[in-house]
Scaffold this motif. Structure first.
Motif, PDB file in Angstrom:
ATOM      1  N   GLU A 104      50.405 -15.286 -33.185  1.00 25.54           N
ATOM      2  CA  GLU A 104      49.204 -15.058 -32.322  1.00 25.54           C
ATOM      3  C   GLU A 104      48.101 -15.485 -33.309  1.00 25.54           C
ATOM      4  OE1 GLU A 104      48.638 -11.107 -31.540  1.00 25.54           O
ATOM      5  OE2 GLU A 104      50.511 -10.808 -30.323  1.00 25.54           O
ATOM      6  N   GLU A 105      47.017 -15.587 -32.755  1.00 31.03           N
ATOM      7  CA  GLU A 105      45.841 -16.324 -33.830  1.00 31.03           C
ATOM      8  C   GLU A 105      45.309 -15.390 -34.952  1.00 31.03           C
ATOM      9  OE1 GLU A 105      41.087 -16.906 -33.049  1.00 31.03           O
ATOM     10  OE2 GLU A 105      42.184 -17.038 -31.190  1.00 31.03           O
ATOM     11  N   CYS A 106      45.753 -14.200 -34.775  1.00 24.63           N
ATOM     12  CA  CYS A 106      45.509 -13.393 -35.933  1.00 24.63           C
ATOM     13  C   CYS A 106      46.363 -13.755 -37.237  1.00 24.63           C
ATOM     14  CB  CYS A 106      45.405 -12.033 -35.744  1.00 24.63           C
ATOM     15  SG  CYS A 106      47.100 -11.389 -35.139  1.00 24.63           S
ATOM     16  N   TYR A 122      36.213  -7.134 -31.443  1.00 26.02           N
ATOM     17  CA  TYR A 122      37.626  -6.694 -30.785  1.00 26.02           C
ATOM     18  C   TYR A 122      37.670  -7.118 -29.323  1.00 26.02           C
ATOM     19  CZ  TYR A 122      40.748  -3.153 -28.617  1.00 26.02           C
ATOM     20  OH  TYR A 122      41.791  -2.616 -28.043  1.00 26.02           O
ATOM     21  N   VAL A 123      36.657  -6.996 -28.608  1.00 28.98           N
ATOM     22  CA  VAL A 123      36.745  -7.396 -27.196  1.00 28.98           C
ATOM     23  C   VAL A 123      36.912  -8.782 -27.133  1.00 28.98           C
ATOM     24  CG1 VAL A 123      35.211  -5.376 -26.605  1.00 28.98           C
ATOM     25  CG2 VAL A 123      34.010  -7.487 -27.039  1.00 28.98           C
ATOM     26  N   GLN A 124      36.257  -9.676 -27.802  1.00 29.03           N
ATOM     27  CA  GLN A 124      36.455 -11.036 -27.850  1.00 29.03           C
ATOM     28  C   GLN A 124      38.091 -11.416 -27.997  1.00 29.03           C
ATOM     29  OE1 GLN A 124      36.917 -13.700 -30.274  1.00 29.03           O
ATOM     30  NE2 GLN A 124      37.406 -12.161 -31.886  1.00 29.03           N
ATOM     31  N   ALA A 125      38.638 -10.803 -28.974  1.00 29.97           N
ATOM     32  CA  ALA A 125      39.944 -11.188 -29.075  1.00 29.97           C
ATOM     33  C   ALA A 125      40.815 -10.825 -28.042  1.00 29.97           C
ATOM     34  CB  ALA A 125      40.502 -10.426 -30.162  1.00 29.97           C
ATOM     35  N   SER A 126      40.444 -10.161 -26.916  1.00 26.01           N
ATOM     36  CA  SER A 126      41.430  -9.774 -25.620  1.00 26.01           C
ATOM     37  C   SER A 126      40.908 -10.992 -24.671  1.00 26.01           C
ATOM     38  CB  SER A 126      40.903  -8.495 -25.146  1.00 26.01           C
ATOM     39  OG  SER A 126      39.864  -8.210 -24.761  1.00 26.01           O
ATOM     40  N   LYS A 127      39.813 -11.804 -24.667  1.00 22.12           N
ATOM     41  CA  LYS A 127      39.651 -12.842 -23.974  1.00 22.12           C
ATOM     42  C   LYS A 127      40.337 -14.087 -24.343  1.00 22.12           C
ATOM     43  CE  LYS A 127      36.764 -10.084 -21.681  1.00 22.12           C
ATOM     44  NZ  LYS A 127      37.061  -8.667 -22.496  1.00 22.12           N
ATOM     45  N   PHE A 160      32.663 -20.261 -24.883  1.00 21.40           N
ATOM     46  CA  PHE A 160      31.698 -20.143 -25.730  1.00 21.40           C
ATOM     47  C   PHE A 160      31.058 -18.798 -25.742  1.00 21.40           C
ATOM     48  CE2 PHE A 160      30.890 -24.033 -23.101  1.00 21.40           C
ATOM     49  CZ  PHE A 160      30.925 -25.036 -24.098  1.00 21.40           C
ATOM     50  N   MET A 161      30.299 -18.590 -26.982  1.00 13.85           N
ATOM     51  CA  MET A 161      29.697 -17.127 -27.248  1.00 13.85           C
ATOM     52  C   MET A 161      28.336 -17.238 -27.739  1.00 13.85           C
ATOM     53  SD  MET A 161      32.841 -15.102 -29.174  1.00 13.85           S
ATOM     54  CE  MET A 161      31.666 -13.490 -29.221  1.00 13.85           C
ATOM     55  N   THR A 162      27.466 -16.495 -27.365  1.00 11.37           N
ATOM     56  CA  THR A 162      26.059 -16.737 -28.026  1.00 11.37           C
ATOM     57  C   THR A 162      25.451 -15.458 -27.907  1.00 11.37           C
ATOM     58  OG1 THR A 162      24.008 -17.853 -28.205  1.00 11.37           O
ATOM     59  CG2 THR A 162      24.996 -17.257 -25.806  1.00 11.37           C
ATOM     60  N   CYS A 163      24.094 -15.200 -28.344  1.00  5.02           N
ATOM     61  CA  CYS A 163      23.429 -13.921 -28.127  1.00  5.02           C
ATOM     62  C   CYS A 163      21.875 -14.193 -27.862  1.00  5.02           C
ATOM     63  CB  CYS A 163      23.437 -13.073 -29.576  1.00  5.02           C
ATOM     64  SG  CYS A 163      22.642 -13.840 -30.891  1.00  5.02           S
ATOM     65  N   PHE A 200      21.598  -8.501 -26.734  1.00  2.11           N
ATOM     66  CA  PHE A 200      22.843  -8.643 -26.454  1.00  2.11           C
ATOM     67  C   PHE A 200      23.562  -9.912 -26.737  1.00  2.11           C
ATOM     68  CE2 PHE A 200      19.952 -10.961 -23.272  1.00  2.11           C
ATOM     69  CZ  PHE A 200      20.585 -12.212 -23.237  1.00  2.11           C
ATOM     70  N   ALA A 201      24.768  -9.757 -26.633  1.00  3.23           N
ATOM     71  CA  ALA A 201      25.785 -10.870 -26.829  1.00  3.23           C
ATOM     72  C   ALA A 201      26.343 -11.323 -25.709  1.00  3.23           C
ATOM     73  CB  ALA A 201      26.755 -10.540 -27.728  1.00  3.23           C
ATOM     74  N   VAL A 202      26.705 -12.504 -25.392  1.00  4.18           N
ATOM     75  CA  VAL A 202      27.320 -12.799 -24.106  1.00  4.18           C
ATOM     76  C   VAL A 202      28.712 -13.928 -24.706  1.00  4.18           C
ATOM     77  CG1 VAL A 202      25.998 -14.854 -23.876  1.00  4.18           C
ATOM     78  CG2 VAL A 202      27.200 -13.974 -21.897  1.00  4.18           C
ATOM     79  N   LEU A 203      29.535 -13.730 -23.518  1.00  4.35           N
ATOM     80  CA  LEU A 203      30.937 -14.627 -23.606  1.00  4.35           C
ATOM     81  C   LEU A 203      31.140 -15.157 -22.292  1.00  4.35           C
ATOM     82  CD1 LEU A 203      34.112 -13.354 -25.624  1.00  4.35           C
ATOM     83  CD2 LEU A 203      34.216 -14.229 -23.189  1.00  4.35           C
ATOM     84  N   CYS A 204      31.696 -16.469 -22.608  1.00  3.01           N
ATOM     85  CA  CYS A 204      31.879 -17.108 -21.006  1.00  3.01           C
ATOM     86  C   CYS A 204      33.300 -17.509 -21.520  1.00  3.01           C
ATOM     87  CB  CYS A 204      30.959 -18.011 -20.674  1.00  3.01           C
ATOM     88  SG  CYS A 204      31.083 -19.618 -21.426  1.00  3.01           S
ATOM     89  N   GLU A 205      34.338 -17.562 -20.232  1.00  5.64           N
ATOM     90  CA  GLU A 205      35.605 -17.960 -20.246  1.00  5.64           C
ATOM     91  C   GLU A 205      35.340 -19.544 -19.691  1.00  5.64           C
ATOM     92  OE1 GLU A 205      38.328 -14.136 -19.002  1.00  5.64           O
ATOM     93  OE2 GLU A 205      37.812 -15.573 -17.563  1.00  5.64           O
ATOM     94  N   CYS A 206      36.484 -20.369 -19.692  1.00  9.04           N
ATOM     95  CA  CYS A 206      36.405 -21.730 -19.525  1.00  9.04           C
ATOM     96  C   CYS A 206      35.855 -22.013 -17.906  1.00  9.04           C
ATOM     97  CB  CYS A 206      37.943 -22.397 -19.428  1.00  9.04           C
ATOM     98  SG  CYS A 206      38.646 -22.283 -21.123  1.00  9.04           S
ATOM     99  N   SER A 207      35.872 -21.025 -17.060  1.00  3.34           N
ATOM    100  CA  SER A 207      35.479 -21.130 -15.832  1.00  3.34           C
ATOM    101  C   SER A 207      34.875 -19.823 -15.263  1.00  3.34           C
ATOM    102  CB  SER A 207      36.058 -22.141 -14.891  1.00  3.34           C
ATOM    103  OG  SER A 207      37.467 -21.257 -14.701  1.00  3.34           O
TER     104      SER A 207
END
Length: 591
Positions: free
Chosen positions: A409-411, A492-497, A502-505, A511-518
């Motif tokens: 895994e990535e970790c 923790y939550v981003q590791a499950s995605k 992309f991620m930013t705030c 707030f922080a925001v995370l987007c998937e590929c689509s």
């Protein structure tokens, strides 16, 4: 020598009692504007197959926010036009207006990369067109109503496949930092590629008002950096990467090459072997240590002196200097120690004492290097563990399944064990400050305020901690990298995605925001003060702050090519549309 510093966490910004995010079903008002003829998205070619190519080019954010005007966005379309989109009303975004045409006409675009944009000041912009040119533009005041056509001030040649990652401006001077991945045949580069940083200075020559290229500096590294930015003064740059970067060239100040030692300076291994005197050989078990000396065959027991105490050993011949004397490497049982002399071979068996003594000794007498492990003992030890290793990479011991690296895994990736955050001086070419960030996953970088260096977010345990570089600092009480905000459980939550892109705030880290590929975006709000308190039904506690999570789904199946955030809005760019999501804060942020 680099000054090693630590990233000091501000405990006041941590929330040890954070209980998680509450899913909010409140919809995020969304509206969009079409992008014609589409965003200029350059796909990777067959030769760009490494992870560094994907990090640098494949994950590039095509949507650029103006640091001085957060609701003004820019991108490059397929016609080579730099397009500006502005939010004019809460429920309306104006159609994109071209502000500048990239000079692609007549230029070979084969092998190019996407165009990149940066804003060094409120009236300047810099564009790398992806074909080998860097353009400095005068934009005028970008906050004024209407669209002002931008004017080119200077165009300089840069290496192909260069992305513009950061710019700063001083009085009469603009510094630009470009990033590229290029082939490298050096042995150290296992992938066959390396990463280069091109630091370009544009300024007016003495007695002139015309800008020109006055300095060019180049750095090389073996991996793509997670973060790189210039200090506002233009004196240094800060790099976060899994491998170090070093200066290769400087047009104004030659870089001293790292030359290997000359043959005269290199130690002669054969001479060292000849000079090394092996006085004794030794081996050990869990219970004792055996030391063997080779003496002349005529030696008799009466000539030998052996003295053993709990922490002391002395071995020698009467009337002569001791052969070996000093503090033992571990505690010994003096009464249980024996020695035997036969044909000039003196063998001393030292009984280990207590549990501490039963541990393996690394030497017989502390600091004495004249002994070596018995070769037969070493061979036996190797034989005992030989079943644990193999020369066959595909071996399947005991008929079991072979190891599959795809199960990692990535970790499990240990590249970041060498990760560091470094400040590299532009004049001395040396690292002045360094922080070890091994084990702290890099999450994202974001511009927080006009004219300041981008902040970066690292994972600390389960949280995401936002760090702001303070280039004028560096003391113990005023750190070079300051902890300014915490996004609870974001690590923790981003590791499950697994499909995250992309991620930013927001600029104030509300707030922080995370987007998937689509399609999907995940919004994580900081704990907000409720208008009216709630009560926990389990224990009756009064709950005055709640952290909310919201999910937004875009009405498009196209890939998300860019993501930006202001304090009130999210902006997501796809191939043919720009989506704007209203994210007004509910309640009052926790102070």
């Amino acid at each position: 020598m680099a000054h090693h510093v630590s990233l000091n966490v501000d405990r006041l910004l941590l929330d040890p009692g954070f209980e998680g995010y509450k899913l909010s079903l409140d919809p995020l008002p969304t509206y969009s504007v079409s992008v014609e003829p589409g965003v200029d998205d350059v796909e990777l070619v067959e030769e760009q197959y490494t992870l560094d190519h994907m990090r640098t080019y494949g994950m590039y954010n095509h949507l650029h926010a103006d640091p001085w005007h957060h609701d003004s966005l820019y991108f490059v379309d397929r016609a080579g036009r730099l397009v500006n989109v502005r939010v004019v009303l809460d429920t309306h975004v104006e159609k994109g207006k071209p502000v500048w045409q990239l000079p692609w006409e007549g230029v070979c675009t084969q092998g190019r990369v996407c165009a990149s944009l940066s804003f060094p000041s409120e009236e300047l912009a810099a564009v790398a067109d992806g074909t080998g040119s860097l353009h400095l533009l005068r934009t005028g005041c970008r906050g004024e109503e209407g669209t002002i056509k931008w004017e080119m001030l200077l165009s300089v040649e840069v290496p192909p496949a260069s992305l513009l990652v950061h710019t700063v401006t001083l009085e009469g001077r603009t510094d630009c930092l470009l990033l590229r991945v290029e082939p490298d045949e050096a042995v150290e580069s296992k992938s066959g590629f390396r990463t280069a940083l091109e630091w370009i200075t544009l300024s007016a020559a003495s007695g002139s008002t015309c800008l020109e290229l006055t300095r060019r500096r180049t750095l090389h590294g073996l991996c793509a950096p997670h973060y790189v930015a210039l200090e506002p003064s233009g004196a240094a740059l800060i790099v976060a990467a899994d491998r170090p970067f070093r200066f290769i060239s400087d047009s104004a100040n030659p870089v001293e090459p790292e030359l290997p030692c000359s043959e005269a300076e290199m130690p002669d291994e054969d001479e060292n072997e000849r000079q090394k005197v092996v006085l004794y050989r030794w081996q050990q078990s869990a219970d004792d240590v055996t030391v063997t000396f080779s003496l002349v065959e005529c030696t008799v027991k009466a000539d030998v002196e052996v003295e053993v105490k709990s922490r002391y050993l002395k071995v020698g011949l009467k009337g002569q200097q001791p052969l070996l004397e000093g503090e033992l490497a571990g505690p010994a049982d003096a009464d249980g120690t024996t020695w035997l002399l036969s044909d000039g071979r003196l063998e001393i068996t030292i009984q280990k004492a207590s549990a501490e003594g039963s541990q393996n000794w690394t030497e017989v007498v502390k600091g004495d290097q004249r002994g070596e492990l018995d070769p037969e003992f070493v061979a036996a030890a190797h034989e005992a563990v030989s079943h644990l290793t193999t020369d066959d990479m595909m071996a399947e011991p005991d008929g079991g399944e072979s190891f599959n690296v795809q199960e990692l895994e990535e970790c499990d990736d240990n590249n970041e064990l060498m990760a560091s955050l470094s400040r590299i001086d532009g004049e001395t070419h040396s690292v002045t400050h360094m922080a070890n960030i091994a084990g702290h996953q890099f999450l994202f970088a974001v511009g927080m305020a006009p004219g300041s260096m981008p902040a970066f977010c690292l994972r600390h345990d389960v949280d995401g901690l936002l760090w702001q570089p303070r280039p004028d600092s560096g003391g113990a009480s005023d750190p070079l990298w300051q902890h300014v905000a915490t996004f609870n459980a974001l690590g923790y939550v981003q590791a499950s995605k697994s499909d995250r892109k992309f991620m930013t705030c927001s600029p104030r880290a509300s707030f922080a925001v995370l987007c998937e590929c689509s399609r999907r975006l995940f919004l994580y709000r900081s704990p907000m003060l409720l208008d009216s308190p709630l009560y926990n039904r389990r224990d009756g506690r009064v709950v005055s702050h709640v952290a909310r999570q919201q999910l937004a789904t875009l009405d498009s199946s196209e890939s998300i090519l860019g993501l930006q955030a202001s304090e009130q809005r999210l902006f997501a760019l796809t191939t043919s549309s720009l989506f704007v999501l209203r994210v007004d804060s509910h309640g009052t942020p926790e102070s």
